[in-house]
Design an enzyme around this catalytic site. Structure first.
Site, PDB file in Angstrom:
ATOM      1  N   HIS A  87      29.280  58.466   9.696  1.00 37.62           N
ATOM      2  CA  HIS A  87      29.126  59.469  10.752  1.00 37.62           C
ATOM      3  C   HIS A  87      29.475  58.871  12.113  1.00 37.62           C
ATOM      4  O   HIS A  87      28.943  59.297  13.141  1.00 37.62           O
ATOM      5  CB  HIS A  87      27.691  60.013  10.784  1.00 37.62           C
ATOM      6  CG  HIS A  87      27.220  60.547   9.473  1.00 37.62           C
ATOM      7  ND1 HIS A  87      26.225  59.948   8.733  1.00 37.62           N
ATOM      8  CD2 HIS A  87      27.629  61.619   8.756  1.00 37.62           C
ATOM      9  CE1 HIS A  87      26.025  60.633   7.617  1.00 37.62           C
ATOM     10  NE2 HIS A  87      26.874  61.652   7.613  1.00 37.62           N
ATOM     11  N   ASP A 143       2.090  60.156  23.055  1.00 34.06           N
ATOM     12  CA  ASP A 143       3.124  60.786  22.240  1.00 34.06           C
ATOM     13  C   ASP A 143       2.888  62.294  22.184  1.00 34.06           C
ATOM     14  O   ASP A 143       1.796  62.745  21.802  1.00 34.06           O
ATOM     15  CB  ASP A 143       3.108  60.214  20.827  1.00 34.06           C
ATOM     16  CG  ASP A 143       4.172  60.845  19.957  1.00 34.06           C
ATOM     17  OD1 ASP A 143       5.361  60.518  20.147  1.00 34.06           O
ATOM     18  OD2 ASP A 143       3.818  61.687  19.102  1.00 34.06           O
ATOM     19  N   PRO A 144       3.878  63.111  22.544  1.00 34.88           N
ATOM     20  CA  PRO A 144       3.699  64.562  22.558  1.00 34.88           C
ATOM     21  C   PRO A 144       3.376  65.139  21.176  1.00 34.88           C
ATOM     22  O   PRO A 144       2.592  66.097  21.065  1.00 34.88           O
ATOM     23  CB  PRO A 144       5.054  65.074  23.063  1.00 34.88           C
ATOM     24  CG  PRO A 144       5.620  63.936  23.840  1.00 34.88           C
ATOM     25  CD  PRO A 144       5.180  62.707  23.099  1.00 34.88           C
ATOM     26  N   GLY A 178      25.820  66.863   4.379  1.00 32.14           N
ATOM     27  CA  GLY A 178      26.773  67.465   5.294  1.00 32.14           C
ATOM     28  C   GLY A 178      28.180  67.469   4.734  1.00 32.14           C
ATOM     29  O   GLY A 178      28.556  66.630   3.917  1.00 32.14           O
ATOM     30  N   ASP A 201      11.112  69.533  24.316  1.00 31.71           N
ATOM     31  CA  ASP A 201      10.953  70.744  23.511  1.00 31.71           C
ATOM     32  C   ASP A 201       9.781  70.690  22.535  1.00 31.71           C
ATOM     33  O   ASP A 201       9.582  71.621  21.758  1.00 31.71           O
ATOM     34  CB  ASP A 201      12.241  71.036  22.736  1.00 31.71           C
ATOM     35  CG  ASP A 201      12.528  69.981  21.654  1.00 31.71           C
ATOM     36  OD1 ASP A 201      11.920  68.898  21.705  1.00 31.71           O
ATOM     37  OD2 ASP A 201      13.360  70.260  20.771  1.00 31.71           O
ATOM     38  N   CYS A 202       8.987  69.621  22.549  1.00 31.11           N
ATOM     39  CA  CYS A 202       7.917  69.477  21.566  1.00 31.11           C
ATOM     40  C   CYS A 202       6.886  70.599  21.692  1.00 31.11           C
ATOM     41  O   CYS A 202       6.520  71.243  20.709  1.00 31.11           O
ATOM     42  CB  CYS A 202       7.249  68.113  21.715  1.00 31.11           C
ATOM     43  SG  CYS A 202       5.921  67.824  20.518  1.00 31.11           S
ATOM     44  N   SER A 219      10.039  67.498  13.563  1.00 31.42           N
ATOM     45  CA  SER A 219       8.624  67.878  13.498  1.00 31.42           C
ATOM     46  C   SER A 219       8.443  69.137  12.667  1.00 31.42           C
ATOM     47  O   SER A 219       7.465  69.256  11.910  1.00 31.42           O
ATOM     48  CB  SER A 219       8.059  68.080  14.901  1.00 31.42           C
ATOM     49  OG  SER A 219       8.721  69.137  15.578  1.00 31.42           O
TER      50      SER A 219
END
Length: 570
Positions: free
Chosen positions: A188, A540-541, A22, A377-378, A420
């Site tokens: 950060h 776990d999704p 970054g 959002d998975c 993911s």
């Protein structure tokens, strides 16, 4: 954001170096592009990793027959995006590339950082310098890597700040009082290891910082393999200004222990961070081999460089030739040659379509559980990824497993966000590379596919330490691949092996209901036990998504009626 690189001369046949991350840490990393240091730097937005496309472009711009070394600070976003770009470079062009993760931070103890590791700080710049000089000397890729891997193991950095830095467009979340100081605050605005009130004097502060690096009684932070206090060593000291403090010289003067080399200046900043960090590179010399390596590393640090960010640097008048100017590039044209590995186009298309049907069916359940424990959002991310692939089927060369999997990994990179998405893209890119290594003239068999999947899993595990029992997608993926491989080795038909593999994935996913998550931001900031208890009983999704994908593959193969072991992809 641009890729900064210096073109290789036609006569140069040497290892090339790429780094990045970054923006907001200037002069890192663009300021270290120059003769004797980096060949390319890839710049993301402020405090955000550059994307895979940018990094791939940087790698193409410095491609060299002896190979390339990618130097990455150990942060999840950088680790995954740079790792994915490297795997794509290997899969598409067969480039020889190695990756070094720099992890010199000592503020994160072993217990809290056991899964994600220590983060990369100012010691990264010393690695740039050592690697650049080693590459310029004509060392091979393996030799350059060996030297910097050793140096990295001997690095330790601790920072301190009066307050956090100011990120444009964001509210300041670090709120120290006027008489406080935070030990271990990082680049950060991440929390440090402890706050000190009232503010200590400089000598007392330096003593605390050195104790965190050199202390041998703290089992959580005793990271140096051999302390220079107890072993004869060459010690390199780097005092780094985080951007908004002029205390570097004062800090340097307070350190009375003799150092072989001392550097003070702004090497890796945090915007206007009101603090500094101390880095020690402690090189043991109590054995002949260790002393030889220490002397070699010191010579590399002393070697000239044209990189404007390095301090101190030697005057250009002392060099025998003028170094080429760095070049700013937004894109480097991609030329890809991929070995074609034939496969059953109809079956591959059917598998992808079936995966979409399965994911769309299960998405509401995945989303419901993810909403309870995450940002929800998975499921939609998985559907977005497979939809991107199926919508592009007309442009995918589906009669070649190698071409198809390379295209799929590219589409996943574009169509899936978050961690993911990067993990799936790394897996499929490694899968594509392993397929090409088969160099088959006939369609690959089911045992071939199972073996390739095992190799892709091994590559993925190089970039994530998540394992069975850590409450992630790996709780389903690892059992699925292992069962698939075992079935193939046992001579089972594809459908039977896939049934067992899907069942193993489902069992792994169900087991996550009773697990505590050990990954994510909570690893760094110390999430409380109450937050961890909230996930009790919830699968776990990500693991649920793997089960849905496995079911889709099984449905397609069953529908095709292909139970013959040798005819899986024919």
């Amino acid at each position: 954001m641009p890729v900064i690189y210096r073109p290789l001369k036609a006569s140069e046949k040497r290892v090339t170096l790429l780094s990045g991350g970054g923006s907001g840490h200037e002069p890192a990393h663009a300021g270290y592009v120059g003769q004797g240091m980096l060949d390319a730097a890839v710049c993301g937005a402020i405090f955000a990793s550059p994307n895979v496309i940018q990094i791939e472009s940087g790698l193409r711009s410095i491609q060299s027959p002896p190979g390339s070394l990618v130097i990455v600070k150990n942060y999840t976003g950088d680790k995954l995006n740079f790792g994915l770009a490297v795997e794509k470079s290997r899969a598409k062009a067969g480039n020889t590339v190695k990756v070094l993760m720099v992890d010199d931070d000592v503020s994160v103890g072993r217990t809290k950082g056991r899964m994600v590791g220590r983060r990369g700080l100012a010691g990264t710049v010393l690695i740039h310098k050592i690697a650049g000089a080693a590459a310029d000397s004509g060392a091979s890729l393996d030799d350059v890597y060996e030297v910097v891997e050793y140096a990295n193991s001997c690095l330790a950095t601790i920072g301190v700040a009066l307050n956090g830095c100011d990120v444009p467009g964001q509210q300041q979340h670090v709120d120290l009082t006027a008489d406080e100081i935070e030990l271990g605050m990082r680049i950060h605005n991440e929390p440090g290891s402890r706050k000190i009130k009232p503010q200590p004097g400089m000598k007392s502060l330096i003593d605390d910082m050195l104790a965190a690096i050199l202390g041998t009684t703290d089992t959580e932070r005793n990271y140096l393999p051999k302390s220079p206090v107890a072993h004869p060593s060459e010690v390199v000291l780097l005092v780094n200004n985080l951007g908004g403090l002029h205390g570097g010289r004062t800090a340097k003067e307070q350190i009375h222990d003799p150092a072989s080399r001392v550097y003070a200046g702004t090497f890796l900043s945090a915007l206007n961070g009101s603090g500094f960090s101390i880095t020690l590179l402690s090189l043991p010399k109590d054995e002949p081999a260790a002393e030889k390596m220490a002397n070699r590393i010191l010579a590399y640090l002393d070697a000239p460089t044209s990189a404007v960010g390095w301090t101190p640097s030697l005057p250009a008048a002392g060099w025998s030739e003028t170094a080429p100017k760095a070049t700013v590039s937004k894109c480097v044209a991609e030329k890809v040659e991929i070995n074609s590995i034939p496969c059953n186009e109809r079956l591959l298309t059917s598998i992808l379509t079936s995966i979409k049907v399965s994911l769309v069916r299960d998405e509401p359940h995945i989303t419901a559980f993810d909403t309870l424990m995450g940002d929800g959002d998975c499921g939609t991310t998985l559907v977005a990824g497979i939809t991107t692939i199926t919508d592009a089927m007309s442009s995918i060369q589906a009669d070649s497993l190698s071409h198809a999997t390379v295209s799929i990994s590219d589409l996943i990179s574009k169509g899936m966000g978050g961690t993911s998405g990067a993990l799936y893209a790394i897996f499929f890119t490694a899968f594509a590379a392993a397929v090409q290594s088969l160099n088959a003239t006939a369609p690959v068999s089911f045992p071939n596919v199972a073996d390739v999947a095992s190799k892709a899993l091994a590559t993925l595990q190089h970039y994530t330490k998540a394992d069975v029992g850590d409450r992630t997608m790996m709780d389903a993926l690892i059992p699925f691949i292992h069962a698939l491989s075992n079935g193939a080795k046992a001579g089972l038909p594809a459908t039977e092996a896939l049934e067992k593999a899907r069942a193993a994935a489902d069992e792994g996913s169900t087991a996550t209901r009773n697990m505590v998550s050990v990954f994510g931001r909570s690893t760094y900031v110390g999430a409380g036990s109450e937050a961890e208890d909230e996930t009790k009983g919830i699968p776990d999704p990500g693991a649920m998504g793997i089960v849905a994908i496995a079911q889709g593959i099984l449905n397609a193969v069953q529908a095709a009626g292909r139970s013959e072991r040798r005819s899986f992809m024919s």
